[in-house]
Enzyme design. Structure first.
Site, short mmCIF file in Angstrom:
data_model
loop_
_atom_site.label_atom_id
_atom_site.label_comp_id
_atom_site.label_asym_id
_atom_site.label_seq_id
_atom_site.Cartn_x
_atom_site.Cartn_y
_atom_site.Cartn_z
N ASP A 219 0.86 -1.19 0.00
CA ASP A 219 0.00 0.00 0.00
C ASP A 219 0.90 1.25 0.00
O ASP A 219 2.04 1.16 -0.42
CB ASP A 219 -0.97 -0.05 1.19
CG ASP A 219 -2.29 0.66 0.87
OD1 ASP A 219 -2.23 1.84 0.48
OD2 ASP A 219 -3.36 0.04 1.02
N HIS A 242 2.08 1.97 -3.25
CA HIS A 242 1.15 2.92 -3.88
C HIS A 242 1.66 4.35 -3.85
O HIS A 242 0.92 5.28 -4.13
CB HIS A 242 -0.23 2.82 -3.23
CG HIS A 242 -0.89 1.49 -3.46
ND1 HIS A 242 -2.15 1.19 -3.00
CD2 HIS A 242 -0.46 0.38 -4.11
CE1 HIS A 242 -2.45 -0.06 -3.35
NE2 HIS A 242 -1.44 -0.57 -4.00
#
Ligand SMILES: *[C@@H]1O[C@H](CO)[C@@H](O)[C@H](O)[C@H]1NC(C)=O
Ligand SMILES: *[C@@H]1O[C@H](CO)[C@@H](O)[C@H](O)[C@H]1NC(C)=O
Length: 393
Positions: A219, A242
């Site tokens: 993430d 991310h």
């Protein structure tokens, strides 16, 4: 000569006195003395808590020492306020979370520091053993949400340095409701397809610096939540993951803003996003202002520069609404490298509150060795220097 020897003796005596009084001041608490076992299996939770109780109740600076070895710990809360403002937790060993994710999966946090002032965590490896929970989540079963590996809540003057965090169940490090935090030289690693394993999440906090760290997870490398002010991020390598994300913001109507954020000298390798600002497509009084993104190198990044104000997962509770989050004064300076998709710059701002004061200077992003594309909605700003893709501001 005699005179010289005499004064050396006096000096030596003085040194000895200073040194012994220093020892008297800085108390050391080795967790082994409290019953911790470096065997990887014995539960050392109560031993760590006992060492903390001593360090926290001491009126002089104290060190909790974790020697080399593997220490098994359940979820644990190190609570203040303490009687001194100089507690060092020096870790030479590895702390192991339970391998069965159900044991701490609903506890919220594995290692929590709360209401402390002047705590340094230095060195050490924290192994969250998250892979069982990730498998559960990926299989679509009903699973616990998972524990954050290391959280500081409502604390001030915190240093986290030289720490390694591996395979957290959920977020690796969370800074919540804190002032004056320095995170330096940390290494955070989880598999690129591990769900919700953000590297460092900051919210409701001010005066935070994140320096010289390497973060690769499933993430965000760094996620910046509502109520973050004066955040400085420098010299971070990010990927997989991310990217660096301000948001998601504006899920709630009443939300404090994000202000004065600098992210400089960041390397993104194969990440989903580079520099992102993201808000829900819902009414909110939140804002983002005074952001500087400077000196970023992108390699094969899917969305190198992105503002997305229409975040609406599963199209629930937001379709057809506009984000209330006001984004202003965001500077992109010296951002270069390769995009993994054709649109390397995307500003998708709120139709009700357009982005204002976006500045781009020396941005050069290519896609398959060609200039990439840019797309803008409701975005206003200026450019200078080399701009590639061509600006749509
Ligand atoms: C953050 O640091 C600044 C400058 O040192 C200081 O003035 C401010 O009070 C700090 N923020 C908080 C919430 O204490
Ligand atoms: C912005 O934050 C930096 C630290 O990240 C701080 O040094 C500076 O004083 C802040 N600026 C303002 C206007 O608060």
């Amino acid at each position: 000569m005699a005179h010289y020897t005499l004064s050396s003796c006096v000096l030596l005596a003085l040194l000895v006195m200073v040194f012994t009084s220093y020892l008297a001041i800085a108390e050391q608490h080795n967790v082994l003395s409290y019953g911790a076992k470096p065997d990887g299996g014995t539960d050392s939770t109560t031993a760590f808590l006992a060492a903390w109780a001593q360090a926290c109740s001491s009126i002089s600076p104290s060190t909790i020492y974790v020697p080399p070895g593997r220490f098994f710990l359940q979820n644990v809360e190190f609570k203040g306020p303490c009687k001194n403002k100089a507690i060092v937790v020096r870790i030479d060993g590895t702390l192991l979370a339970p391998t069965d994710y159900r044991i701490i999966g609903n506890a919220g946090n594995w290692i929590l520091f709360q209401n402390v002032d002047g705590v340094t965590v230095s060195g050490g490896v924290l192994d969250g053993h998250g892979s069982g929970l990730w498998d559960c989540k990926r299989s679509g079963k009903n699973c616990p949400s998972g524990a954050t590996t290391l959280r500081f809540s409502n604390s001030n003057n915190i240093v986290i340095s030289g720490l390694t965090s591996l395979n957290s169940q959920m977020f690796h490090i969370v800074i919540n409701g804190c002032n004056s935090v320095k995170i330096q030289g940390v290494r955070i690693t989880a598999s690129g397809n591990s769900p919700n394993t953000d590297g460092i999440h900051v919210q409701l906090s001010s005066n935070i610096t994140i320096l010289s760290s390497k973060i690769g997870t499933g993430d965000d490398c760094v996620s910046i939540g509502a109520g973050t002010t004066n955040l400085w991020i420098e010299n971070v390598v990010c990927g997989p993951g991310h990217g660096i994300s301000i948001g998601s913001l504006g899920k709630d109507l009443n939300e404090p803003g994000v202000q004065n954020v600098t992210a400089k000298t960041i390397t993104f390798i194969g990440t989903q996003n580079g520099l992102r600002i993201k808000s829900w497509g819902r009414p909110s009084d939140g804002f983002v202002r005074n952001v500087l993104f400077q000196h970023a190198a992108m390699t094969n990044v899917q969305n190198p520069i992105v503002i997305d104000q229409n975040y609406c997962p599963d199209n629930i509770n937001c379709p057809g609404q506009a984000s209330g989050v006001k984004i202003s004064d965001v500077i992109y300076q010296d951002i270069h490298g390769t995009s993994a998709t054709q649109v390397a710059v995307r500003f998708d701002c709120s139709i009700k509150f357009p982005c204002t004061g976006i500045k781009m200077e020396d941005v050069k992003l290519t896609y398959k060795n060609q200039p990439a594309g840019a797309s803008c909605n409701n975005a206003d700003g200026t450019t200078s220097g080399v701009i590639q893709p061509n600006s749509c501001l």
